[in-house]
Design an enzyme around this catalytic site. Sequence first.
Site, short mmCIF file in Angstrom:
data_model
loop_
_atom_site.label_atom_id
_atom_site.label_comp_id
_atom_site.label_asym_id
_atom_site.label_seq_id
_atom_site.Cartn_x
_atom_site.Cartn_y
_atom_site.Cartn_z
N ASP A 211 0.85 -1.22 0.03
CA ASP A 211 -0.15 -0.03 -0.07
C ASP A 211 0.69 1.14 0.28
O ASP A 211 1.76 1.15 0.69
CB ASP A 211 -1.03 0.00 1.31
CG ASP A 211 -1.85 -1.12 1.08
OD1 ASP A 211 -2.59 -1.23 0.21
OD2 ASP A 211 -1.99 -1.81 2.16
N LYS A 212 0.22 2.44 -0.45
CA LYS A 212 0.89 3.61 -0.30
C LYS A 212 0.72 4.29 1.03
O LYS A 212 1.90 4.53 1.58
CB LYS A 212 0.32 4.44 -1.56
CG LYS A 212 0.97 6.04 -1.31
CD LYS A 212 0.57 6.95 -2.63
CE LYS A 212 1.12 8.31 -2.40
NZ LYS A 212 1.01 9.19 -3.46
#
Length: 578
Positions: A211-212
Amino acid sequence: MTRYSDFVVHEISKDGTILHLDDLSVPVDSESMHAVTLLSSPQDPPLDVSEVLTEEQKKQLEDLQQFKNKEGTVSLEVLEDTKEKRTLLHQAVKSLFPGLETKTEEREGRRFIVAYHAAGKKALAGLETKTEEREGRRFIVAYHAAGKKALAAPRKHSWPKSRGNFCHCTLYKENKDTMEAINVLSKFLRQGCPALFIIKPNLISYMGTKDKRAITVQRIAVQKITAQRLSHLNTCLMNFKLGNFSYQKHPLKLGELQGNHFTVVIRNISGSNEQVEQAMISLRETGFINYYGMQRFGTTAVPTYQVGRAILQGNWKEVIDLILKPRPGAEKGYLVQCREEWARSQDPEAALRKLPVKRCVEGQLLRGLSSYGKNNIIAAFGIIPRNNRLMYIHSYQSYMWNNLVSRRIEEFGLKAVPGDLVLRGATAEPLSESEVADYSIHDVVMPLPGFDVIYPTHTIGDGYKEMMEADGLDINNMRHKIRDYSLSGAYRKIITRPQEVSWEVISYDDLKIPLVHTDVEKLEGKLPPVYPKEGQYRALRMEFSLPPSCYATMAIREVLKMDTSIKNQTQLNTVWLR
């Protein structure tokens, strides 16, 4: 979660180890260790070859290796002139600067190690070493020995044969997705290197994307780049850290991981401790609907599954339109200008000039259109990296799966029923009436559509056919004219139960206080935060492990939802995909 630092992900390797960044040291090659052994008595602590050279000498050698040295040579004086000390210096240069060789020279009774390019900039290889004498003084000389042969394959000539071709390391990153991080690493590794040493992103492999909006820890492998060079990035990159280096003979492959371990903080909770306990026990014992998370469908106004559907339909004009057309919602200014230019002129080169960053999907597609023309969209689209292209059609499969799982649970509830699919070994088979009592909802799988799967034999099987027909697709013909876009399909469990579930409720007063002790903070010697017994606010900190491709956001939603009914979960999913 209002702060990305409240969502921490650690990759779980194939052997079940939760990966941590806990060692920033650079490994020493076996050749260098042999030299160290020669110089160390059994009572001595092992010598570190990186300590043999001064920081100034390392900088000079690095400049020579990267063709920044105008003189073309580097001379290192041998102050303690013994054969053993000279051997260690030779080995230090070879190990810390791959492919460099050395020679010794004497000048006015003093010995030096000298580094230089034997074939000038044409060599484009590593350096070698030898010993020479000049006017009675001895030097060690380093030079590029591969000569013009190195032009064709500089990495091949500058990489020791005894070393594995891939440097594996642990990547710690903050607030960056995996592909963005790899592009940044690629860019910084290229700086100061000759053209033939360009580090393309496809030389960096990994086991899974992360995930960012999170702090994540995962393994990556970089082909023929030294640990020392990777370690140097720690001094010039923000929100990145590389460590736990090792040389291996193989790259990493997507899907080789066992899963991910999550540490998640939910701040300012209002529920009682009893409600928290009930929700977390339910998560541990019952699990949650294994929906694909929102990030699977993109973060812009045009969901990625729509692009995937157009690819499967062979509607290439729509593929281009969906990716490049102006869209509502917040985007960076240059992307807005690029889209507006494309809509106005349909000129890929003019639109490309609006983009300062060409590595985004839009930039890659425009570059392809500029190279191959608007009449060869398939080739133009093919310039986008394969994993990114496949993301679109996998998104369409996920969209189908989420919708049909919602329908399956609404219709049949949380029990196994005749016609459901279960896995027996690697094969899926429908349950008969007499078998249902032997299985639970935790055994039931649903297919991602493809040419190598079967479908439930109850009404949900017909649902797959109906949805795909509405999209102009034939469920019985999932082989695409372009092989890359042929979907074989797969099976996915409807319900997932997290493993290693634990939780605690924390009191705190400072809204900005970190509530997770990160790997980097531990490496820096920072102590974990201390929380008051009674604070103004309460937070839930939970940990759990999930298999690959399972979304922690779905588990969090299960804990947070006010309505615990399955109907509420399926309604939430339907709203997401409208």
